[in-house]
Design a protein around this motif. Structure first.
Motif, PDB file in Angstrom:
ATOM      1  N   GLN A  83       0.926  -1.075   0.090  1.00 41.94           N
ATOM      2  CA  GLN A  83      -0.048   0.078  -0.210  1.00 41.94           C
ATOM      3  C   GLN A  83       0.634   1.402   0.080  1.00 41.94           C
ATOM      4  O   GLN A  83       0.441   2.262  -0.714  1.00 41.94           O
ATOM      5  N   ALA A  84       1.893   1.022   0.846  1.00 38.37           N
ATOM      6  CA  ALA A  84       2.870   2.452   0.618  1.00 38.37           C
ATOM      7  C   ALA A  84       3.611   2.600  -0.624  1.00 38.37           C
ATOM      8  O   ALA A  84       3.904   3.791  -0.942  1.00 38.37           O
ATOM      9  N   ASN A  85       3.848   1.420  -1.359  1.00 34.24           N
ATOM     10  CA  ASN A  85       4.787   1.589  -2.505  1.00 34.24           C
ATOM     11  C   ASN A  85       3.787   1.112  -3.984  1.00 34.24           C
ATOM     12  O   ASN A  85       4.426   1.134  -4.732  1.00 34.24           O
ATOM     13  N   SER A  86       2.532   1.173  -3.648  1.00 34.50           N
ATOM     14  CA  SER A  86       1.908   0.625  -4.890  1.00 34.50           C
ATOM     15  C   SER A  86       1.884   1.764  -6.004  1.00 34.50           C
ATOM     16  O   SER A  86       1.647   1.602  -7.215  1.00 34.50           O
ATOM     17  N   SER A  87       1.960   3.155  -5.606  1.00 34.14           N
ATOM     18  CA  SER A  87       1.804   4.132  -6.736  1.00 34.14           C
ATOM     19  C   SER A  87       3.251   4.081  -7.632  1.00 34.14           C
ATOM     20  O   SER A  87       3.232   4.541  -8.674  1.00 34.14           O
ATOM     21  N   THR A  88       4.383   3.629  -6.904  1.00 30.47           N
ATOM     22  CA  THR A  88       5.644   3.662  -7.608  1.00 30.47           C
ATOM     23  C   THR A  88       5.974   2.278  -8.348  1.00 30.47           C
ATOM     24  O   THR A  88       6.801   2.007  -8.989  1.00 30.47           O
ATOM     25  N   MET A  89       4.934   1.185  -7.809  1.00 30.32           N
ATOM     26  CA  MET A  89       5.248  -0.094  -8.667  1.00 30.32           C
ATOM     27  C   MET A  89       4.621  -0.228  -9.858  1.00 30.32           C
ATOM     28  O   MET A  89       4.039   0.429 -10.472  1.00 30.32           O
ATOM     29  N   ARG A  90       5.559  -1.283 -10.851  1.00 29.18           N
ATOM     30  CA  ARG A  90       5.155  -1.612 -11.989  1.00 29.18           C
ATOM     31  C   ARG A  90       4.196  -2.695 -11.896  1.00 29.18           C
ATOM     32  O   ARG A  90       4.436  -3.834 -11.018  1.00 29.18           O
ATOM     33  N   ASN A  91       2.990  -2.639 -12.575  1.00 26.31           N
ATOM     34  CA  ASN A  91       2.088  -3.589 -12.632  1.00 26.31           C
ATOM     35  C   ASN A  91       1.488  -3.944 -10.985  1.00 26.31           C
ATOM     36  O   ASN A  91       1.570  -5.304 -10.360  1.00 26.31           O
ATOM     37  N   PRO A  92       1.041  -2.935 -10.072  1.00 23.23           N
ATOM     38  CA  PRO A  92       0.476  -3.455  -8.934  1.00 23.23           C
ATOM     39  C   PRO A  92      -0.625  -4.282  -8.638  1.00 23.23           C
ATOM     40  O   PRO A  92      -0.692  -5.067  -7.809  1.00 23.23           O
ATOM     41  N   GLU A  93      -1.179  -4.519  -9.927  1.00 22.91           N
ATOM     42  CA  GLU A  93      -2.440  -5.179  -9.833  1.00 22.91           C
ATOM     43  C   GLU A  93      -2.020  -6.818  -9.511  1.00 22.91           C
ATOM     44  O   GLU A  93      -2.710  -7.628  -8.905  1.00 22.91           O
ATOM     45  N   ARG A  94      -1.131  -6.948 -10.315  1.00 23.77           N
ATOM     46  CA  ARG A  94      -0.506  -8.440 -10.035  1.00 23.77           C
ATOM     47  C   ARG A  94      -0.109  -8.774  -8.624  1.00 23.77           C
ATOM     48  O   ARG A  94      -0.574  -9.508  -7.861  1.00 23.77           O
ATOM     49  N   THR A  95       0.558  -7.825  -8.021  1.00 25.36           N
ATOM     50  CA  THR A  95       0.776  -8.028  -6.630  1.00 25.36           C
ATOM     51  C   THR A  95      -0.191  -8.014  -5.710  1.00 25.36           C
ATOM     52  O   THR A  95      -0.466  -8.810  -4.839  1.00 25.36           O
ATOM     53  N   HIS A  96      -1.309  -7.059  -6.029  1.00 26.19           N
ATOM     54  CA  HIS A  96      -2.506  -7.045  -5.059  1.00 26.19           C
ATOM     55  C   HIS A  96      -3.305  -8.138  -5.388  1.00 26.19           C
ATOM     56  O   HIS A  96      -3.683  -8.995  -4.169  1.00 26.19           O
ATOM     57  N   GLU A  97      -3.245  -8.799  -6.390  1.00 24.50           N
ATOM     58  CA  GLU A  97      -4.169  -9.761  -6.671  1.00 24.50           C
ATOM     59  C   GLU A  97      -3.388 -11.202  -5.954  1.00 24.50           C
ATOM     60  O   GLU A  97      -4.221 -12.196  -5.175  1.00 24.50           O
ATOM     61  N   ALA A  98      -2.086 -11.303  -6.080  1.00 24.46           N
ATOM     62  CA  ALA A  98      -1.377 -12.247  -5.247  1.00 24.46           C
ATOM     63  C   ALA A  98      -1.563 -12.229  -3.723  1.00 24.46           C
ATOM     64  O   ALA A  98      -1.803 -13.135  -2.960  1.00 24.46           O
ATOM     65  N   LEU A  99      -1.635 -10.970  -3.337  1.00 27.68           N
ATOM     66  CA  LEU A  99      -1.602 -10.698  -1.771  1.00 27.68           C
ATOM     67  C   LEU A  99      -3.389 -11.078  -1.454  1.00 27.68           C
ATOM     68  O   LEU A  99      -3.480 -11.500  -0.402  1.00 27.68           O
ATOM     69  N   VAL A 100      -4.121 -10.807  -2.364  1.00 33.43           N
ATOM     70  CA  VAL A 100      -5.455 -11.203  -2.053  1.00 33.43           C
ATOM     71  C   VAL A 100      -5.592 -12.554  -1.939  1.00 33.43           C
ATOM     72  O   VAL A 100      -6.318 -13.093  -0.920  1.00 33.43           O
ATOM     73  N   LYS A 101      -5.389 -13.327  -3.023  1.00 32.76           N
ATOM     74  CA  LYS A 101      -5.211 -14.976  -2.840  1.00 32.76           C
ATOM     75  C   LYS A 101      -4.404 -15.373  -1.785  1.00 32.76           C
ATOM     76  O   LYS A 101      -4.857 -16.334  -0.983  1.00 32.76           O
ATOM     77  N   GLU A 102      -3.532 -14.887  -1.216  1.00 32.18           N
ATOM     78  CA  GLU A 102      -2.645 -15.599   0.093  1.00 32.18           C
ATOM     79  C   GLU A 102      -3.749 -15.070   1.053  1.00 32.18           C
ATOM     80  O   GLU A 102      -3.679 -15.888   2.142  1.00 32.18           O
ATOM     81  N   GLN A 103      -4.300 -13.940   1.056  1.00 35.50           N
ATOM     82  CA  GLN A 103      -5.205 -13.451   2.175  1.00 35.50           C
ATOM     83  C   GLN A 103      -6.341 -14.444   2.424  1.00 35.50           C
ATOM     84  O   GLN A 103      -6.917 -15.072   3.672  1.00 35.50           O
ATOM     85  N   LEU A 104      -7.014 -14.951   1.373  1.00 33.44           N
ATOM     86  CA  LEU A 104      -8.002 -16.074   1.399  1.00 33.44           C
ATOM     87  C   LEU A 104      -7.526 -17.402   1.743  1.00 33.44           C
ATOM     88  O   LEU A 104      -8.156 -17.955   2.440  1.00 33.44           O
TER      89      LEU A 104
END
Length: 187
Positions: A83-104
């Motif tokens: 969340q702190a670095n998402s604005s500077t990341m390349r392809n933050p959707e992939r990382t977010h999607e991986a984090l959501v899957k891990e959360q589930l």
């Protein structure tokens, strides 16, 4: 002795003899039961072992749950970093999607661990209850035996007192044999 005194002495002697036989029978039964209680298998050790096994299983689940809690803390740290670095990341959707899957996956694991923990705790509590019930039952048997033993000891003391009474009142007194024969004949 008069005939009435002899009759009373003979009656007392007969009563003492009957009481002695009954008291000896009761004593033999109590002694046998005492031996059974003393030689009963010590189920306390087996029950203690069962309780210890159930407790170990519950602690094992708790240890697994602690490892899972560390995994959640790690995920929380990575999510905060994302969340702190998402604005500077390349392809933050992939990382977010991986984090959501891990959360589930973490939530599913937590639900499974909670179910296992409830089951193990319930098994532990049931083992403790069974051990306590059996311990109380064994104590009840012992206290029941003690109570009956005290009652028998009182009966034995009463018999001893009655025998002493016969010995002091009747033991050394002379009587006529024809009176004894008449009394035995029912006259």
């Amino acid at each position: 002795m008069t005939k009435d005194e002899l009759r009373a002495c003979m009656s007392l002697k007969d009563r003492n003899d009957r009481n002695r036989v009954e008291t000896e029978r009761r004593r033999a039964a109590l002694d046998k039961e005492r031996a059974e209680l003393a030689n009963a298998p010590d189920s306390g050790a087996a029950l203690h072992a069962a309780v210890a096994d159930k407790l170990a299983a519950a602690k094992e689940v708790d240890a697994t749950y602690a490892v899972h809690a560390k995994a959640i803390q790690d995920w929380n740290a990575r999510m905060a970093e994302f969340q702190a670095n998402s604005s500077t990341m390349r392809n933050p959707e992939r990382t977010h999607e991986a984090l959501v899957k891990e959360q589930l996956a973490l939530k599913a694991t937590e639900e499974r661990l909670q179910g296992e923990r409830k089951t193990k705790i319930a098994a532990y509590e049931a083992a403790v209850k069974e051990a306590n019930d059996k311990a109380a039952q064994g104590g009840d048997r012992n206290s029941d035996w003690n109570k009956r033993n005290e009652q028998l000891a009182a009966a034995e003391q009463a018999l001893l007192d009655a025998r002493r009474k016969w010995a002091s009142e009747c033991g050394d007194r002379r009587f006529r044999e024809e009176d004894e024969t008449a009394i035995k004949a029912g006259k």
